[in-house]
Design an enzyme around this catalytic site. Structure first.
Site, PDB file in Angstrom:
ATOM      1  N   LYS A  55     -10.101   2.397  -2.479  1.00  0.00           N
ATOM      2  CA  LYS A  55     -10.292   1.866  -1.130  1.00  0.00           C
ATOM      3  C   LYS A  55     -11.616   2.340  -0.542  1.00  0.00           C
ATOM      4  O   LYS A  55     -11.920   3.538  -0.549  1.00  0.00           O
ATOM      5  CB  LYS A  55      -9.128   2.310  -0.249  1.00  0.00           C
ATOM      6  N   CYS A  83      -5.821  -2.795   2.306  1.00  0.00           N
ATOM      7  CA  CYS A  83      -5.536  -2.688   3.734  1.00  0.00           C
ATOM      8  C   CYS A  83      -6.762  -2.803   4.646  1.00  0.00           C
ATOM      9  O   CYS A  83      -7.207  -3.903   4.917  1.00  0.00           O
ATOM     10  CB  CYS A  83      -4.747  -1.415   4.015  1.00  0.00           C
ATOM     11  N   GLU A 122       0.819  -1.215   0.000  1.00  0.00           N
ATOM     12  CA  GLU A 122       0.000   0.000   0.000  1.00  0.00           C
ATOM     13  C   GLU A 122       0.853   1.265   0.000  1.00  0.00           C
ATOM     14  O   GLU A 122       1.813   1.382   0.765  1.00  0.00           O
ATOM     15  CB  GLU A 122      -0.919   0.003   1.228  1.00  0.00           C
TER      16      GLU A 122
END
Length: 289
Positions: free
Chosen positions: A111, A148, A39
């Site tokens: 995300k 994540c 990330e």
């Protein structure tokens, strides 16, 4: 599907880090057809504080697209990157961009789940994604790319699987705070591994996570620093550990996945067949009071 995960530390500057990543992709491409980066790999983890100047990192987005497109093309790999996207003034995303072997963009994922915790002030920087949970079709298969904090949500993994993802991929930045006791540190890492292993089992597909390593401290009173715990891994469709990195060094992890294994696993554990979808309406509530 031959894959490589590049686990590394930040190299003092963006330029040094990108140069390092380039060399590691070239190395990984000799043994793999899919390369996954961690990330926000181009910079330090700047979310340790709230600083408007850090939005400047997103201004490299178009440059990054050109850079990684060329790398994917030159090395003939499908490449999963994690970039800071400036969409418009005041509107930014934490975006995974996937490049095909010819350098074209196969797709991207913004995300969706954005944390806001001490040293992880991501809500200050990132707007939640608005393009959904959609697998990205590539020459090596359909990739369910998430990022994540998405790791902790079985809903995200399930939707990707229901839409045909053949593998779940999580570029990651997570680590320990030095002030935490050792037993708490171990519980956190174990939980991080366990929840993602569960996604592999529940959906009958492999799960990949690639995390950064090394200690990073932002020049801010908000942050005491993070020791990123590495531990990048690949789990198979029954939750079997295929390969895992250490907690404190840079590594390229390699794995060779047979996608037919998922077919066999789902035949003996037909979880998707036995889902009671007519009973799941309450999952759309924030909480069932």
């Amino acid at each position: 599907m031959k894959i490589a995960l590049i686990q590394h530390a930040f190299k003092t500057t963006r330029e040094e880090t990108c140069s390092y990543i380039l060399q590691k992709i070239k190395e990984a491409a000799k043994q793999s057809e899919l390369v996954v980066l961690q990330e926000l790999h181009n910079t330090h983890y700047f979310c340790q504080n709230e600083n408007t100047q850090n939005f400047d990192f997103a201004c490299y987005f178009d440059e990054d697209i050109t850079f990684y497109s060329q790398i994917a093309k030159e090395n003939q790999v499908v490449l999963v990157t994690s970039l800071f996207e400036r969409r418009a003034a005041g509107l930014y995303h934490n975006t995974a961009v996937v490049f095909e072997k010819d350098g074209s963009i196969a797709g991207k994922y913004r995300k969706m789940h954005i944390p806001d915790d001490p040293n992880f002030y991501e809500k200050f920087y990132f707007t939640p994604g608005d393009i959904g949970f959609n697998p990205i079709s590539t020459s090596v298969g359909k990739l369910g790319v998430l990022v994540c904090w998405d790791q902790w949500y079985p809903e995200a993994a399930r939707i990707m699987a229901l839409k045909g993802a053949e593998i779940l991929i999580y570029p990651t930045a997570i680590g320990w705070f030095n002030e935490d006791p050792e037993d708490e540190k171990q519980r956190q890492r174990d939980a991080w591994i366990a929840v993602q292993r569960g996604h592999a089992v529940a959906n009958g597909i492999p799960v990949v996570a690639v995390n950064r390593v090394g200690f990073e401290k932002d020049d801010s009173a908000q942050s005491n620093g993070i020791l990123f715990w590495g531990s990048s891994f690949v789990f198979g469709p029954q939750g079997e550990l295929i390969v895992q990195a250490g907690t404190d060094k840079e590594e390229i992890l390699y794995a060779d996945l047979n996608k037919k294994n998922s077919e066999e696993v789902r035949r003996i554990w037909p979880f998707l067949r036995d889902r009671r979808i007519e009973e799941y309406a309450e999952i759309l509530k924030r909480y069932c009071d």
